[in-house]
Write a protein that holds these residues in place. Sequence first.
Motif, PDB file in Angstrom:
ATOM      1  N   PRO A  72       9.820  11.355  -9.667  1.00 12.69           N
ATOM      2  CA  PRO A  72      10.273  12.518 -10.457  1.00 12.69           C
ATOM      3  C   PRO A  72      10.955  13.581  -9.602  1.00 12.69           C
ATOM      4  CG  PRO A  72       8.049  11.872 -11.085  1.00 12.69           C
ATOM      5  CD  PRO A  72       8.379  11.106  -9.841  1.00 12.69           C
ATOM      6  N   GLU A  73      10.447  13.800  -8.410  1.00 12.52           N
ATOM      7  CA  GLU A  73      11.019  14.811  -7.515  1.00 12.52           C
ATOM      8  C   GLU A  73      12.415  14.427  -7.045  1.00 12.52           C
ATOM      9  OE1 GLU A  73      10.615  15.915  -2.797  1.00 12.52           O
ATOM     10  OE2 GLU A  73       8.885  15.038  -3.812  1.00 12.52           O
ATOM     11  N   THR A  74      12.589  13.152  -6.695  1.00 12.05           N
ATOM     12  CA  THR A  74      13.829  12.717  -6.051  1.00 12.05           C
ATOM     13  C   THR A  74      14.885  12.241  -7.040  1.00 12.05           C
ATOM     14  OG1 THR A  74      12.981  10.456  -5.786  1.00 12.05           O
ATOM     15  CG2 THR A  74      12.560  12.019  -3.988  1.00 12.05           C
ATOM     16  N   GLY A  75      14.452  11.780  -8.203  1.00  7.90           N
ATOM     17  CA  GLY A  75      15.395  11.210  -9.160  1.00  7.90           C
ATOM     18  C   GLY A  75      15.890   9.836  -8.766  1.00  7.90           C
ATOM     19  N   VAL A  76      15.221   9.208  -7.810  1.00  4.35           N
ATOM     20  CA  VAL A  76      15.599   7.871  -7.338  1.00  4.35           C
ATOM     21  C   VAL A  76      14.624   6.851  -7.906  1.00  4.35           C
ATOM     22  CG1 VAL A  76      15.874   6.380  -5.309  1.00  4.35           C
ATOM     23  CG2 VAL A  76      16.615   8.775  -5.221  1.00  4.35           C
ATOM     24  N   ALA A  77      15.150   5.764  -8.455  1.00  4.09           N
ATOM     25  CA  ALA A  77      14.307   4.707  -8.997  1.00  4.09           C
ATOM     26  C   ALA A  77      13.648   3.924  -7.865  1.00  4.09           C
ATOM     27  CB  ALA A  77      15.136   3.758  -9.854  1.00  4.09           C
TER      28      ALA A  77
ATOM     29  N   SER B 153       0.796  -1.228   0.000  1.00  5.61           N
ATOM     30  CA  SER B 153       0.000   0.000   0.000  1.00  5.61           C
ATOM     31  C   SER B 153       0.829   1.279   0.000  1.00  5.61           C
ATOM     32  CB  SER B 153      -0.979   0.009   1.182  1.00  5.61           C
ATOM     33  OG  SER B 153      -0.298  -0.043   2.413  1.00  5.61           O
ATOM     34  N   GLY B 154       2.131   1.182   0.189  1.00  2.00           N
ATOM     35  CA  GLY B 154       2.968   2.373   0.126  1.00  2.00           C
ATOM     36  C   GLY B 154       3.549   2.649  -1.257  1.00  2.00           C
ATOM     37  N   TRP B 155       3.305   1.755  -2.204  1.00  4.41           N
ATOM     38  CA  TRP B 155       3.922   1.889  -3.525  1.00  4.41           C
ATOM     39  C   TRP B 155       3.537   3.189  -4.229  1.00  4.41           C
ATOM     40  CZ3 TRP B 155       3.602  -3.346  -6.642  1.00  4.41           C
ATOM     41  CH2 TRP B 155       4.320  -4.331  -5.965  1.00  4.41           C
ATOM     42  N   ALA B 156       2.247   3.518  -4.221  1.00  2.00           N
ATOM     43  CA  ALA B 156       1.775   4.669  -5.004  1.00  2.00           C
ATOM     44  C   ALA B 156       2.438   5.966  -4.542  1.00  2.00           C
ATOM     45  CB  ALA B 156       0.251   4.776  -4.914  1.00  2.00           C
ATOM     46  N   GLU B 157       2.516   6.171  -3.232  1.00  2.00           N
ATOM     47  CA  GLU B 157       3.133   7.395  -2.726  1.00  2.00           C
ATOM     48  C   GLU B 157       4.613   7.438  -3.061  1.00  2.00           C
ATOM     49  OE1 GLU B 157       4.250   9.571   1.477  1.00  2.00           O
ATOM     50  OE2 GLU B 157       2.428   8.335   1.431  1.00  2.00           O
ATOM     51  N   ALA B 158       5.295   6.297  -2.929  1.00  2.00           N
ATOM     52  CA  ALA B 158       6.718   6.253  -3.253  1.00  2.00           C
ATOM     53  C   ALA B 158       6.940   6.517  -4.743  1.00  2.00           C
ATOM     54  CB  ALA B 158       7.312   4.909  -2.863  1.00  2.00           C
ATOM     55  N   ALA B 159       6.092   5.939  -5.585  1.00  4.26           N
ATOM     56  CA  ALA B 159       6.224   6.132  -7.033  1.00  4.26           C
ATOM     57  C   ALA B 159       6.018   7.590  -7.417  1.00  4.26           C
ATOM     58  CB  ALA B 159       5.230   5.238  -7.766  1.00  4.26           C
ATOM     59  N   ALA B 160       5.081   8.246  -6.745  1.00  6.22           N
ATOM     60  CA  ALA B 160       4.803   9.652  -7.054  1.00  6.22           C
ATOM     61  C   ALA B 160       5.994  10.547  -6.720  1.00  6.22           C
ATOM     62  CB  ALA B 160       3.564  10.112  -6.288  1.00  6.22           C
ATOM     63  N   ALA B 161       6.884  10.077  -5.831  1.00  4.94           N
ATOM     64  CA  ALA B 161       8.049  10.871  -5.435  1.00  4.94           C
ATOM     65  C   ALA B 161       9.251  10.650  -6.339  1.00  4.94           C
ATOM     66  CB  ALA B 161       8.423  10.554  -3.990  1.00  4.94           C
TER      67      ALA B 161
END
Length: 291
Positions: A62-67, A52-60
């Motif tokens: 572009p901001e972070t530049g981390v895959a 359930s944390g995937w969506a929030e992490a994925a949304a970050a």
Amino acid sequence: MNRVHDQAATGEADLHTHSTVSDGTEAPAELMRQAARAGLWGVALTDHDTTSGWAEAAAAVPETGVALIPGMELSTREGYTSVHMLAYLIDPLDEALIAETAHIRESRFTRAEAIVRSIGRDYPLTWDDVLAQTVEGTTIGRPHIADALVARGHAATRSAAFDGILHPRAGYARPHYAPDPLTGVRLIREAGGVPVLAHPGTRGAERVIPPERLEQLVEAGLFGLEIDHPENRADAKPRLRALASRFGLRITGSSDYHGTGKPNRLGECRTAPDVVEAIVAEGRGSAPVLP
């Protein structure tokens, strides 16, 4: 969760981290920001028995530049011993895996309630104290009880709570349901995922999973062993590396980061780019999210 950059190149990644969705202390987006500060190419979010944390992490991303490598830490049990299985790039909608993780989370919840009732007979502690240490949707477990004990002044830190009141010798411990490791590997593979045995050397060389049992896991599709982990004992690592070589398993490195919930530092142990690339190549259930 299937957006992937055309570029195939990968870099060093920390493949075992936790957020507030399970027992970490940072939200998924903040964890991604911390990964950027640590200079990581990528990070796997592997909360306990949940995606359930995937969506929030994925949304970050572009901001972070981390895959982001979508993952999960699946609870399994070998007799009385807890064995954790890292599951990378699984299909989060796989019905069998959803049903099994729901069963595990429910058992974790009822186990936690029972532990709190038992502790509450001897210390001022309530279920509301535990809930105050969670956010909506959290997979509740013993770390949240530990945090409640700290908040109540019964322990100085989460680690101290585990070394004291929550240690099995204190008498409050309870098991929770989990499938056996062989079932876990099969579930992960059937969900299109890539299974890695988490921190198998934490109990010392004499407690590492026996070769005959490991062979069964390999035949079922085990991909690798998480050998480079801060909690694996030094005396266990040579045998683990020998077993990895014998069975053709890949070696991963991860911090098992929990924010302030553990002393483990994000990125202190990392997985080599070629191993990350091999995981990505085998994963069929979901794809990495790259900048």
